[in-house]
Every structure is written in C-alpha cells, then in structure tokens.
Design a protein around this motif. Structure first.
Motif, PDB file in Angstrom:
ATOM      1  N   TYR A 124       0.791  -1.238   0.000  1.00 55.65           N
ATOM      2  CA  TYR A 124       0.000   0.000   0.000  1.00 55.65           C
ATOM      3  C   TYR A 124       0.820   1.283   0.000  1.00 55.65           C
ATOM      4  N   ASP A 130      -5.062  -1.457   5.741  1.00 52.97           N
ATOM      5  CA  ASP A 130      -6.287  -1.883   6.442  1.00 52.97           C
ATOM      6  C   ASP A 130      -6.533  -1.101   7.734  1.00 52.97           C
ATOM      7  N   ARG A 133     -11.783   1.831   3.793  1.00 49.61           N
ATOM      8  CA  ARG A 133     -12.136   0.482   4.276  1.00 49.61           C
ATOM      9  C   ARG A 133     -12.731  -0.297   3.118  1.00 49.61           C
ATOM     10  N   ARG A 134     -12.751  -1.610   3.270  1.00 49.62           N
ATOM     11  CA  ARG A 134     -13.406  -2.450   2.260  1.00 49.62           C
ATOM     12  C   ARG A 134     -14.856  -2.618   2.656  1.00 49.62           C
ATOM     13  N   PRO A 140     -16.898  -8.189   0.682  1.00 50.15           N
ATOM     14  CA  PRO A 140     -15.861  -9.158   0.272  1.00 50.15           C
ATOM     15  C   PRO A 140     -15.350  -8.934  -1.151  1.00 50.15           C
ATOM     16  N   ASN A 141     -16.125  -8.210  -1.994  1.00 47.86           N
ATOM     17  CA  ASN A 141     -15.652  -7.923  -3.360  1.00 47.86           C
ATOM     18  C   ASN A 141     -14.576  -6.852  -3.376  1.00 47.86           C
ATOM     19  N   ARG A 142     -14.207  -6.384  -2.186  1.00 46.26           N
ATOM     20  CA  ARG A 142     -13.119  -5.424  -2.011  1.00 46.26           C
ATOM     21  C   ARG A 142     -13.483  -4.017  -2.504  1.00 46.26           C
ATOM     22  N   ASN A 143     -14.793  -3.742  -2.657  1.00 48.39           N
ATOM     23  CA  ASN A 143     -15.189  -2.374  -2.999  1.00 48.39           C
ATOM     24  C   ASN A 143     -14.768  -1.438  -1.882  1.00 48.39           C
ATOM     25  N   LEU A 144     -14.266  -0.273  -2.255  1.00 43.57           N
ATOM     26  CA  LEU A 144     -13.723   0.644  -1.254  1.00 43.57           C
ATOM     27  C   LEU A 144     -14.765   1.664  -0.806  1.00 43.57           C
TER      28      LEU A 144
END
Length: 407
Positions: free
Chosen positions: A25, A31, A139-140, A143-147
């Motif tokens: 990152y 995270d 943050r996510r 689970p699809n990791r969308n921000l």
C-alpha cells in the motif's frame, strides 16, 4: 547469521517498514481500523453522523455536550490514526458548519485537548491533513473489495469519489516507491542494468498515477466540490476568513495557525522530486517544505533519506549512458505531465466551477447530500493549503520540466 553475501542486502520490505511504508500500500495505512474502543463511543457517534449534523446546524451543540475523554486508553498507531481522523473531521465540521462568515475563534477544550494529545503522539498537526483525509480513511465495504471511506463530511458521492480517487493515485504510486529504493541501491552498487529497470518502473508508475487521477471526472461533480466540499478542507493559516488563527482551549491561550489539506502534503511527489533532483523556485520550495510538517514523521524521514542519497542525475550524467539518460528523462517528463494534468483538474474544479457559481449556473442541489454551508470566497484564488494555486502549480510543473537532461 553467517557472514558473506547475505549480510550486505536488507530485504526490501524491511527498508520500507523502517519508514512505516507498506509493500502493498505504500504510504497508505494498511487496512485501517474503523472503530475505536468503547470509551470513545461519543466521538465515533458524532463522527458517523457528521454530514447530517452539519446540514441541520447541530454539530456545534453536539460537540458542546461531548464528554471530555482522556486519550490514555488509545493503544498503538492504528488507534491513534483513527482518533486523529475522527477528531480532525469533527474539528473541520465544527469550524465551518456556518460557512466562512460564521467561523469561531476557539475550539472547545473537550475537542481541542484530546486532538492536541493525539496529534503530539503521532507527530502530526492538530488539523485535517492528507494523512487523515486519504491515507487513513478507507475500508473495504464488502468481500468484493469495494472501497469506501470511514468518516465523511458534506458532499455525498462526490466527496467519497474525491477521497477514493486520490487514494487510487497513492496506490498507483507504490511500484514507483519501490523503484526509488531499487534505483538508490543500484547507484551505490554501480549496477546500471538494475538502475535502468528501476527508472522504467518509476516512469510507468507516474503514468499510472495520471491515469488514476483522470477518474476524478467520473466520480466528482465540480459544482459539489467547489460549493460544498472545499470549505471543509480549509485551514486557518493564510485564510482571510480566519485571519487570527484558532485558539485550542486548554492547550494554549494564544491562537495557532495551520494550513488546510493539500495535495502538496502527499509524500509521493516530494520523494520523486528528491530522487530526480528537481529544484523548484524559492517560494514554491518554501511552501512544499512547510507541507512536509503535515506528513507523518516516518514519511518525512523517507524523503530526507532520498535527499541525502547519492545524486541520481549526477550519476546518469557522469555515466555517459544514453539509455540511462533517456530513461531518466522519461521519469521527469511523466512527472511534468502528471503536474500538467493536476492543473487541468484544478482549472475544472475551482476556476470554471467558481465562474459558474458566480453566474448562478451551478447549483449542487441534491447531488451534494445534506449540506447547508455557503461556498467559500476567501480562498477563490488559493488552494486549501493556502498557496496561490495557479502560480504555484504552473511554477512547479515548469521547474519539473527544466529538470530534464539536455542531449
């Protein structure tokens, strides 16, 4: 560990972690925490409701009822960063709730004292900075990791877009940060092949940053940015709306002045400038160096480490290697192009948006989400960090281009 080859080289992740940099990152906080421990519920409750509280002109009264909480229960860097993020957003909302004509001279003790203590612990100023707004504010969502952001202010989807696109620019820079370390090592070892590869990777990373920045058009409405969002990024240094600065009650009886959030607080471009030996004008350099005080100290130390490293430009010049020279110039050119594109963005989101607002053609309306704050006029020609925005950006872009090696 046995002697020999193994002792000479520190693995890359160890070098990065020395400056609180992440392999994946970069300067972003990996995270970040999204909730503080139980004693800090009153802060979190207000922070999660900021857009609505500001729109209803109720944030100041809520802050006045907030208990005075001790910061001694905060443990570790992650909790401190989230506390700084929360308190900085509450502070900006408190200050600008009534627009630039309704500012206050004093930040109340129950907000000022913990904000000051957390700031001292992190080595950050007690104001919203790029670290809070972007680096620690993601943050996510699933689970699809969308921000998504952790804390918000008025501005709805446009504010979310502004923060997350800036985050994507930071993420795109990560291979460039690693390339800096590889380039410095290669110079020390006189390894021209590795140096050439590092410079190619750096140029590519800067190009990817420009591509990420272009997504601003898709996610941020200029009318909303200009009329709603911008005031909440404004500071109390070089700002005619708050000429005397701000008294942090319980900290000092004298007012203090701090600059607002600015892209110049991002460590990335400072690091690239130092590696490539870019020399800006005296006035621009003074502003940029002041912005370094708004970075986390380890990030500041990373820039200083690059500044003290052997000169890349001198190495390329003395090598007489045409390939290295071309690769170096590609990096400088990509950096100048990035800065040119930043000027295009600023023109659209500030100059054009200001003209439309004056002509009454741009009503942010419902697109902004809840907001009742009048757009600011005190900073029309300035960035939220307090710089005279166009003269500064053009000067920095031009001096970047001048850093190329002539054939």
């Amino acid at each position: 560990m046995e002697g020999g080859e193994g002792t000479e080289e520190t693995p890359l992740p160890l070098v990065l972690t020395r400056f609180q940099l992440s392999e994946e990152y970069g300067f972003l906080l990996p995270d970040p925490l999204t909730e503080l421990p139980e004693p800090y519920g009153p802060w979190m409750e207000i922070a999660h409701d900021l857009p609505q509280l500001i729109a209803n002109h109720r944030l100041r009264s809520q802050v006045h009822q907030m208990p005075q909480l001790s910061t001694r229960h905060l443990r570790g860097r992650e909790e401190l960063h989230l506390a700084h993020l929360v308190l900085s957003f509450i502070t900006m909302g408190y200050l600008w709730q009534e627009g630039e004509e309704g500012t206050v001279k004093v930040l109340p003790q129950n907000l000022a004292v913990p904000f000051w203590e957390v700031s001292q612990a992190l080595g950050l100023p007690p104001i919203l900075s790029h670290t809070d707004f972007v680096l620690a504010n993601w943050r996510r969502k699933n689970p699809n990791r969308n921000l998504d952001t952790i804390i918000s202010l008025p501005g709805g989807d446009s504010l979310r877009g502004f923060i997350l696109v800036t985050l994507l620019v930071e993420k795109a820079a990560v291979p460039g940060i690693k390339a800096i370390i590889q380039a410095i090592r290669a110079i020390l070892r006189l390894d021209e092949e590795t140096l050439h590869k590092a410079l190619q990777e750096l140029a590519e990373a800067i190009g990817d940053m420009s591509k990420a920045l272009k997504r601003m058009h898709d996610y941020v409405d200029p009318a909303v940015f200009y009329a709603v969002i911008r005031i909440f990024l404004s500071g109390w240094k070089d700002n005619p709306a708050m000429p005397d600065g701000l008294i942090y009650e319980g900290v000092s009886d004298e007012p203090m002045a701090y600059s607002g959030g600015s892209a110049a607080q991002s460590t990335i471009l400072h690091a690239f400038d130092e590696l490539l030996g870019i020399r800006h004008s005296e006035e621009s350099t003074a502003f940029l160096h002041r912005m370094r005080d708004y970075m986390p100290p380890p990030h500041r130390a990373f820039v200083e480490e690059i500044r003290c490293a052997p000169s890349l430009k001198q190495h390329v010049l003395s090598s007489g290697d045409a390939r290295l020279c071309t690769a170096f110039n590609r990096c400088v050119s990509a950096l100048a192009d990035f800065r040119s594109y930043h000027i295009t963005i600023v023109t659209k989101y500030i100059t054009v948006a200001a003209a439309k607002a004056k002509a009454g053609q741009a009503d942010p309306g419902d697109r902004a989400g809840p907001s009742a704050v009048k757009p600011l006029s005190a900073l029309e020609a300035k960035g939220t960090g307090g710089s005279h925005i166009f003269s500064f950006l053009k000067s920095v872009r031009d001096t970047t281009r001048e850093g190329m090696i002539s054939a």
